[in-house]
Design a protein around this motif. Structure first.
Motif, mmCIF file in Angstrom:
data_model
loop_
_atom_site.group_PDB
_atom_site.id
_atom_site.type_symbol
_atom_site.label_atom_id
_atom_site.label_comp_id
_atom_site.label_asym_id
_atom_site.label_seq_id
_atom_site.Cartn_x
_atom_site.Cartn_y
_atom_site.Cartn_z
ATOM 1 N N THR A 51 0.846 -1.192 0.000
ATOM 2 C CA THR A 51 0.000 0.000 0.000
ATOM 3 C C THR A 51 0.877 1.237 0.000
ATOM 4 N N PRO A 52 0.497 2.275 -0.757
ATOM 5 C CA PRO A 52 1.294 3.510 -0.759
ATOM 6 C C PRO A 52 1.107 4.315 0.526
ATOM 7 N N GLN A 53 0.027 4.026 1.258
ATOM 8 C CA GLN A 53 -0.255 4.746 2.486
ATOM 9 C C GLN A 53 0.372 4.009 3.675
ATOM 10 N N ASN A 95 1.026 3.918 7.389
ATOM 11 C CA ASN A 95 0.527 4.546 8.605
ATOM 12 C C ASN A 95 1.134 3.898 9.848
ATOM 13 N N LYS A 115 9.572 2.457 -3.733
ATOM 14 C CA LYS A 115 8.247 2.585 -4.336
ATOM 15 C C LYS A 115 7.741 1.354 -5.077
#
Length: 633
Positions: free
Chosen positions: A543-545, A547, A575
């Motif tokens: 996931t690019p997010q 958290n 990435k």
């Protein structure tokens, strides 16, 4: 006494035979001796008839009425039979000899992408007794110039697709002895006008199987590539290892999109197909978007992987049929995946997702003096790079050894009293070394072409007794009590932190089991005011997010499964998968180690460090605190 019916006896014997086979790995013993026996017999016959050059294997197939019309090469929708390939090799060989003066023993550089033309030109050179030097077509500038010069070639044949890499500067650096021929369609048409000529056997004569067949370059990840000598004997062995390991027949189709300039694709795939009269399906390059499409189109039964190939395929999204919406993951004819570098954390996921019955993991190196393999159909040998039975293990223990490493020098440890090395115990990690004939090392290790210093750096003397000679692999392996061999790490990749050795392979495998991790490349970084190297992982998440819960989960996952000293101190978020890989999908660490964790040197990647049980952003201010000695990890 009543007699026992034969079927009952047979039924009782089957489980017993299965137990004996499993307990002593008799099937692996049988494969070991079949591979070595058949290779020696084939080499003996070839040498006796002065037919060592593998061109003669192609000729035999092309003249065999049962085989000549079978497809040998499949490429981008086109098919070329054994007879057509042979005819093209003779035609191009005559063109090389008559138009460009190529003679027996000459080295000719081949700077080409994967294609049928690569194979035609390769065998054309063998047809006239010349030796190809396979150039990595991705190279440019100084690295390309170095490889061309090291080959000693006076002629380089260049793929039009990579011709822009042969700049005026490169040409000037190699001016005089080097002629460049860009093999354009016009040049191809000229070459095909040449009458095919089968020159006398004298131009292909070879007195020893250890003579050079091909120059294949090392990856050059920590320096300029070195030309390793691939001998005829190694090609025979490589072809037999892969063909017999997967029980290949003429009906099989080997698919590879690994670069042909590397021995994995050229010798373990193409030559294996040739030696059994099967088909080699070639992809231009690896891509998760085209891999399975080409496998289905060519009806491949055996696929080849190298390095992280299987990981990249496993984390890629599934391909769906555009009409029916059906998942196409298992819509193929593949019965075996063959290669090297499949990690344990990906092994089962790859098999299950794509419905692969057999994994055939091979451990070898182009310049190496020995190798081994693991035919795996269940979880018993998952992750092993080799497996031995009782008999094959005994033979291997005579010809090779795992020796203790000195943590300070990264060299095999030597006893202060005797000066000799020490074999490690079963289950302990040690550098894999191979016994060489002390009075004639080139019989088993041909070394690097024109580079005596590099060749000698791989040889150790007086290892277990005065006067003996051993080849250093540079790989740390472990051999367990069940005859399974596991890759531990590459010497130079293992690092020390908190006075302990950290295996980058072990850490990467553990992190790879986390549900959010798509790829983990582990290495050690030097820090100001700290001894040793701290663990860092260049990591790709699904996931690019990123958290706080994901970061906390990663930290908890690592702490639960790794020793405290092996838990990575830093995370570098990259990435996409494959960003630190070579052309053969092997992870590179050298540049990452050099960049370290200084936020100003890691490009646009975010860096995190372990603090209070989780990973938090690592800033330029934090880096300054390390430099000033205000933080002690």
């Amino acid at each position: 006494m009543a007699s026992i019916p034969v079927p009952v006896v047979a039924a009782g014997a089957i489980p017993g035979a299965a137990y004996v086979n499993a307990r002593f790995s008799l099937a692996h013993d049988s494969l070991f001796f079949r591979i070595f026996g058949s290779t020696l017999i084939r080499l003996f016959r070839a040498r006796r008839g002065d037919r060592i050059n593998v061109f003669y294997v192609l000729e035999e197939r092309a003249l065999d009425k049962q085989v000549r019309g079978r497809p040998f090469i499949l490429f981008e929708g086109r098919s070329f039979t054994y007879a057509e390939t042979y005819e093209r090799a003779l035609r191009y060989g005559a063109w090389l000899r008559e138009r460009h003066g190529v003679r027996e023993g000459d080295v000719v550089a081949l700077d080409y992408q994967n294609s049928e033309m690569f194979v035609f030109l390769w065998f054309a050179l063998w047809a006239v007794g010349a030796k190809p030097a396979f150039i990595n077509h991705n190279l440019q500038g100084a690295a390309l110039t170095h490889c061309l010069r090291a080959s000693t070639a006076r002629l380089a044949i260049v793929d039009p697709r990579v011709a822009e890499s042969v700049t005026d500067e490169v040409r000037q650096e190699l001016s005089g002895p080097m002629e460049f021929v860009v093999f354009t369609p016009e040049v191809d048409a000229e070459a095909q006008k040449q009458e095919p000529v089968r020159y006398p056997d004298a131009v292909r004569t070879e007195d020893e199987p250890t003579n050079m067949a091909i120059l294949i370059y090392t990856s050059g990840t920590t320096g300029l590539p070195k030309p390793a000598i691939m001998s005829w004997a190694k090609i025979y062995m490589a072809a037999n290892v892969s063909a017999k390991g997967v029980a290949a027949t003429q009906s099989d189709v080997f698919y590879t999109c690994m670069p042909l300039y590397h021995s994995a694709a050229s010798c373990l795939a193409v030559c294996s197909a040739l030696f059994v009269g099967a088909t080699a399906a070639i992809g231009r390059k690896f891509s998760t978007k085209t891999f399975w499409k080409e496998v289905r189109e060519t009806k491949a039964t055996i696929i080849q992987y190298v390095g992280e190939t299987c990981r990249y395929l496993t984390v890629a999204p599934p391909e769906m049929d555009p009409v029916t919406g059906e998942n196409l993951d298992k819509k193929h004819c593949v019965r075996a995946a063959m290669g090297n570098g499949l990690r344990p954390d990906v092994w089962d996921r790859f098999k299950e997702r794509f419905g692969i019955d057999t994994i055939y993991e091979i451990y070898a190196a182009t310049e190496g003096a020995a190798g081994f393999w693991n035919v795996s159909r269940n979880s018993f040998s998952k992750g092993a790079i080799g497996r031995f039975g009782v008999l094959s293990g005994a033979v291997s223990s005579i010809r090779s050894a795992l020796v203790l490493i000195d943590n300070e020098t990264e060299l095999p440890w030597r006893d202060p009293k005797t000066g000799f090395c020490r074999r490690v115990k079963t289950g302990e990690p040690g550098e894999f070394i191979v016994n060489l004939p002390a009075d004639d090392i080139k019989k088993r290790f041909q070394g690097y072409y024109g580079n005596e210093a590099a060749t000698n750096s791989k040889i150790m003397r007086d290892v277990f007794k005065k006067g003996d000679a051993w080849f250093r692999s540079g790989d740390v392996l472990q051999w367990d009590s069940d005859g399974r061999v596991y890759f531990n790490d590459r010497i130079g990749d293992t690092f020390r932190w908190k006075s302990e050795n950290v295996s980058t392979t072990e850490v990467a495998q553990v992190l790879g089991l986390h549900a959010a991790v798509q790829e983990a490349n582990v290495y050690g970084v030097q820090l100001p005011n700290h001894d040793g190297r701290a663990g860092c992982v260049a990591i790709v998440l699904d996931t690019p997010q990123v958290n706080a819960p994901v970061l906390a989960s990663l930290a908890a996952h690592a702490r639960e499964r790794l020793p405290r000293y092996a838990v990575p101190v830093f995370l570098r978020l990259v990435k996409e998968v494959g960003m630190q890989s070579t052309g053969t999908n092997k992870q590179q660490k050298h540049t990452l180690r050099q960049q370290g964790v200084d936020p100003s040197k890691v490009q646009d990647d975010a860096v995190f460090w372990l603090k209070d049980g989780t990973y938090v952003p690592f800033t330029q201010t934090d880096w300054k605190s390390l430099q000033e000695g205000m933080v002690k990890l």
